[in-house]
Design a protein around this motif. Structure first.
Motif, PDB file in Angstrom:
ATOM      1  N   HIS A 188      31.114 -90.149   5.560  1.00 16.21           N
ATOM      2  CA  HIS A 188      29.964 -91.034   5.735  1.00 16.21           C
ATOM      3  C   HIS A 188      29.491 -91.073   7.188  1.00 16.21           C
ATOM      4  O   HIS A 188      28.429 -91.617   7.470  1.00 16.21           O
ATOM      5  N   LEU A 189      30.248 -90.485   8.099  1.00 15.45           N
ATOM      6  CA  LEU A 189      29.830 -90.407   9.507  1.00 15.45           C
ATOM      7  C   LEU A 189      29.008 -89.156   9.799  1.00 15.45           C
ATOM      8  O   LEU A 189      28.589 -88.968  10.943  1.00 15.45           O
ATOM      9  N   ASN A 190      28.779 -88.291   8.810  1.00 18.23           N
ATOM     10  CA  ASN A 190      27.975 -87.096   9.035  1.00 18.23           C
ATOM     11  C   ASN A 190      26.555 -87.492   9.410  1.00 18.23           C
ATOM     12  O   ASN A 190      25.940 -88.317   8.735  1.00 18.23           O
ATOM     13  N   THR A 191      26.054 -86.928  10.513  1.00 18.10           N
ATOM     14  CA  THR A 191      24.717 -87.290  10.979  1.00 18.10           C
ATOM     15  C   THR A 191      23.983 -86.078  11.521  1.00 18.10           C
ATOM     16  O   THR A 191      24.573 -85.056  11.825  1.00 18.10           O
ATOM     17  N   ARG A 192      22.668 -86.269  11.672  1.00 23.47           N
ATOM     18  CA  ARG A 192      21.815 -85.230  12.219  1.00 23.47           C
ATOM     19  C   ARG A 192      20.943 -85.862  13.291  1.00 23.47           C
ATOM     20  O   ARG A 192      20.487 -86.992  13.132  1.00 23.47           O
ATOM     21  N   VAL A 221      26.688 -84.075  13.623  1.00 24.47           N
ATOM     22  CA  VAL A 221      28.075 -84.521  13.706  1.00 24.47           C
ATOM     23  C   VAL A 221      28.673 -84.305  12.329  1.00 24.47           C
ATOM     24  O   VAL A 221      28.151 -84.803  11.328  1.00 24.47           O
ATOM     25  N   ILE A 222      29.747 -83.534  12.284  1.00 25.24           N
ATOM     26  CA  ILE A 222      30.429 -83.238  11.026  1.00 25.24           C
ATOM     27  C   ILE A 222      31.809 -83.871  11.088  1.00 25.24           C
ATOM     28  O   ILE A 222      32.554 -83.659  12.042  1.00 25.24           O
ATOM     29  N   ASN A 223      32.116 -84.676  10.094  1.00 21.30           N
ATOM     30  CA  ASN A 223      33.419 -85.334  10.049  1.00 21.30           C
ATOM     31  C   ASN A 223      33.986 -85.180   8.647  1.00 21.30           C
ATOM     32  O   ASN A 223      33.482 -85.773   7.700  1.00 21.30           O
ATOM     33  N   LYS A 224      35.025 -84.347   8.531  1.00 20.33           N
ATOM     34  CA  LYS A 224      35.616 -84.115   7.212  1.00 20.33           C
ATOM     35  C   LYS A 224      36.565 -85.241   6.812  1.00 20.33           C
ATOM     36  O   LYS A 224      36.804 -85.448   5.631  1.00 20.33           O
ATOM     37  N   GLN A 264      34.792 -90.677  17.187  1.00 19.91           N
ATOM     38  CA  GLN A 264      35.561 -90.966  15.978  1.00 19.91           C
ATOM     39  C   GLN A 264      36.559 -89.846  15.712  1.00 19.91           C
ATOM     40  O   GLN A 264      36.280 -88.690  16.008  1.00 19.91           O
ATOM     41  N   PRO A 265      37.727 -90.164  15.152  1.00 14.26           N
ATOM     42  CA  PRO A 265      38.712 -89.114  14.870  1.00 14.26           C
ATOM     43  C   PRO A 265      38.199 -88.130  13.831  1.00 14.26           C
ATOM     44  O   PRO A 265      37.640 -88.525  12.808  1.00 14.26           O
ATOM     45  N   GLY A 266      38.353 -86.845  14.125  1.00 14.64           N
ATOM     46  CA  GLY A 266      37.942 -85.798  13.204  1.00 14.64           C
ATOM     47  C   GLY A 266      36.503 -85.356  13.340  1.00 14.64           C
ATOM     48  O   GLY A 266      36.037 -84.557  12.548  1.00 14.64           O
TER      49      GLY A 266
END
Length: 40
Positions: free
Chosen positions: A34-38, A27-30, A13-15
């Protein structure tokens, strides 16, 4: 923040950035938080 069995689709995903902290993969997406995951 949900746990995922595979982070491969999320890191495309972009970003998105994959970061390893304390033995876990995050996964960190600024752009779209809502795509932040562990993954343990």
């Amino acid at each position: 923040m949900k746990s995922r069995s595979s982070l491969r689709s999320l890191k495309r995903q972009p970003g998105s950035i994959v970061v390893r902290r304390r033995g876990r993969a995050f996964v960190i997406n600024k752009r779209s938080p809502h795509l932040n995951t562990r993954q343990s």
